[in-house]
Scaffold this motif. Sequence first.
Motif, short mmCIF file in Angstrom:
data_model
loop_
_atom_site.label_atom_id
_atom_site.label_comp_id
_atom_site.label_asym_id
_atom_site.label_seq_id
_atom_site.Cartn_x
_atom_site.Cartn_y
_atom_site.Cartn_z
N ASP A 17 -28.50 5.46 -31.05
CA ASP A 17 -28.89 4.24 -31.76
C ASP A 17 -29.08 3.15 -30.72
OD1 ASP A 17 -28.61 5.44 -34.29
OD2 ASP A 17 -26.47 4.96 -34.34
N TRP A 18 -30.24 2.47 -30.76
CA TRP A 18 -30.52 1.35 -29.87
C TRP A 18 -30.30 0.04 -30.63
CZ3 TRP A 18 -33.01 5.95 -29.32
CH2 TRP A 18 -33.26 6.44 -28.02
N PHE A 19 -29.67 -0.93 -29.97
CA PHE A 19 -29.37 -2.23 -30.58
C PHE A 19 -29.96 -3.35 -29.72
CE2 PHE A 19 -26.22 0.67 -32.16
CZ PHE A 19 -26.01 0.28 -33.48
N ARG A 20 -30.53 -4.35 -30.40
CA ARG A 20 -31.05 -5.52 -29.71
C ARG A 20 -30.20 -6.75 -30.00
NH1 ARG A 20 -35.45 -5.39 -33.64
NH2 ARG A 20 -36.85 -4.56 -32.05
N LEU A 21 -30.11 -7.63 -29.02
CA LEU A 21 -29.42 -8.90 -29.18
C LEU A 21 -30.38 -9.97 -29.68
CD1 LEU A 21 -27.33 -8.98 -25.87
CD2 LEU A 21 -26.54 -8.34 -28.16
N SER A 22 -29.87 -10.90 -30.46
CA SER A 22 -30.72 -11.98 -30.97
C SER A 22 -31.13 -12.95 -29.87
CB SER A 22 -30.00 -12.73 -32.10
OG SER A 22 -28.78 -13.28 -31.62
N ASP A 23 -30.27 -13.15 -28.89
CA ASP A 23 -30.57 -14.11 -27.82
C ASP A 23 -29.60 -13.87 -26.67
OD1 ASP A 23 -30.99 -16.28 -26.13
OD2 ASP A 23 -31.04 -17.77 -27.74
N ARG A 24 -30.11 -13.36 -25.56
CA ARG A 24 -29.21 -13.03 -24.44
C ARG A 24 -28.56 -14.26 -23.83
NH1 ARG A 24 -33.09 -12.18 -19.12
NH2 ARG A 24 -34.61 -13.76 -19.71
N THR A 25 -29.11 -15.45 -24.05
CA THR A 25 -28.55 -16.65 -23.45
C THR A 25 -27.38 -17.22 -24.25
OG1 THR A 25 -30.02 -18.22 -24.60
CG2 THR A 25 -30.83 -17.21 -22.55
N PHE A 72 -28.02 -2.68 -26.04
CA PHE A 72 -27.19 -1.55 -25.64
C PHE A 72 -27.52 -0.36 -26.51
CE2 PHE A 72 -25.02 -4.10 -28.82
CZ PHE A 72 -24.53 -3.18 -29.73
N GLY A 73 -27.00 0.79 -26.12
CA GLY A 73 -27.14 2.00 -26.91
C GLY A 73 -25.79 2.57 -27.28
N VAL A 74 -25.77 3.38 -28.33
CA VAL A 74 -24.58 4.14 -28.71
C VAL A 74 -25.03 5.57 -28.96
CG1 VAL A 74 -22.76 4.47 -30.41
CG2 VAL A 74 -23.39 2.15 -29.70
N THR A 103 -26.11 -12.18 -32.12
CA THR A 103 -25.91 -11.06 -33.03
C THR A 103 -26.59 -9.81 -32.48
OG1 THR A 103 -27.88 -11.67 -34.29
CG2 THR A 103 -25.76 -12.59 -35.01
N ALA A 104 -26.22 -8.65 -33.01
CA ALA A 104 -26.81 -7.38 -32.60
C ALA A 104 -27.36 -6.66 -33.82
CB ALA A 104 -25.79 -6.50 -31.89
N THR A 105 -28.59 -6.14 -33.69
CA THR A 105 -29.27 -5.47 -34.78
C THR A 105 -29.80 -4.12 -34.31
OG1 THR A 105 -29.97 -7.62 -35.64
CG2 THR A 105 -31.08 -5.67 -36.52
N ARG A 106 -29.62 -3.09 -35.10
CA ARG A 106 -30.17 -1.78 -34.73
C ARG A 106 -31.69 -1.83 -34.78
NH1 ARG A 106 -29.99 3.89 -37.83
NH2 ARG A 106 -29.85 2.50 -39.61
N MET A 107 -32.34 -1.30 -33.72
CA MET A 107 -33.80 -1.31 -33.70
C MET A 107 -34.41 0.08 -33.80
SD MET A 107 -34.62 -2.54 -29.80
CE MET A 107 -33.59 -2.07 -28.39
#
Length: 538
Positions: free
Chosen positions: A504-512, A491-493, A517-521
């Motif tokens: 800010d773009w955030f990635r998920l550790s595992d969509r399944t 997602f983005g904020v 967790t979510a980490t800023r990329m």
Amino acid sequence: MTSLDRRGFLRAGAAGAVVVSSLAVAASGAHAAPAYFRHGVASGDPLPDGVILWTRVTPTDEATPGSGDGPAVDVVWQVARDAEFRSIVARGTFRTGPERDHTVKVDVRGLTPGTSYHYRFLLDGTPSPVGRTRTAPAASAQVAALKFGVVSCSNWEAGHFAAYRHLAGRGDLFGVVHLGDYIYEYGAGDFGAGGTVVRPNVPAHEILTLADYRMRHALYKTDPDLQALHAAYPWMIVWDDHEVANDAWSGGAENHDPATEGSWEARRAASRRAYFEWMPVRAGADGEIYRRLRFGRLAELTLLDLRSHRSRQESGVVVDDPDRTITGDAQMRWLKDGLSASAGETRWRLVGNSVMISPVAIGSVPAHLLGPLARLLGIPAGGYAINPDQWDGYTADRQELLGHLHDGRIGDTVFLTGDIHTSWANDVPLTAATYPATPSVATEMVVPSVTSDNIDDFLGVPPRTLTLAAEGALALTNRHVRWSELDSHGFGVIELTAERARMDWFRLSDRTRRDATATRMASFAVASGTQRLTRLWG
């Protein structure tokens, strides 16, 4: 996404004690009422004096979504300044029944600008979960800052909506912008997570009828993290294609066969009816969904409908035909007039834009990545620098709009985009393929999918491995692309101040996994008056 890509590609703390408690109930899979409120509560389209409130009731066990069964009932709604509902400022009764699938949607007016409220519904004295919403600031208000969550492409079968959980838990957003593909129309297993179905669709078949679309909307609104995010903030939503069928255009869709699936007009009408029943959006007088929302003197959000009025997708030189359109003439006039008017009224113009407006050429991408990337972006395998399902396929409309920004000296325009399941930070050049010799007239921030497949899913490889070469080639061939990330879901904020717009773009550790967790990329910003992005982090 186009017939050249998606089908082949995808087949081969601030809410208050009562609100927090309600979200915890939703997250636990339980319901505040044993039977009545199974699909949560939601709000949307905030105005300075009003907001849309939504819920769905199940008055009897047989009154399931899409069934057409169950009695008509009177549902009470309440809006209060406090979470305990000691200070109720608006209330009323809404009669609902099977003719509208027992949904409740109220356009509440007479509220105070820039104010937080709590709301709930009651059936037979039993309350729903409590939601929190907020009215927009007054048009003349000097707003110091605004922050929105930005999401798109949330495919039920491909994973869990952990992105929604992370946004719901932030507590610092004004609201959420969803850029389309809120639901997907496919049958079970047709659009899974790299061929794996994490959780099956209901109904199991591809949805075609009004009952089908109602059932699919209802399925999505049983997700506890979606319910939590709807209850936490007002949403501003626009549809893309999968709310009806893949690669929809004004007269049909790639994923619609009239010979076996009946009338396109009937299918689209069914999907639209279910959409307006189940979504907290405000329709126009003629049922149009394109609309504007203003937030004081800081920003105006324009939400576009790029499916209902567009010409059929084509590739090659046909895309330059000036008679072809992605917006339709009426919406284009409305869009240009609104951008011109807002230039003297607000600092930022946000455009909720379901498909990418920046041009894309794929250049010298390695052979093993060329096919997957071309299919994802909708670029013909022969190498045309055209994406016929996006603005690349409607170059006359794009030039008209970007020329209007340039000629009218309308700056500080930011396109917020979804659709392609990947992350991009783009300067938007006035003329394709000539950047930086041609000026940038806007910026574009493309958010990743919540769950829908992207490059690493298609290739079946770990993220941040093979796709690094594709990202590098894209940057070399498209100098206006300041950054792209083709693997991650998230997602983005976006945060707005008078000085800059930052994403800010955030990635998920595992969509399944629901507990991902979510980490800023990455973080990029555009300073007011520049129309050019600057990397801040990542």
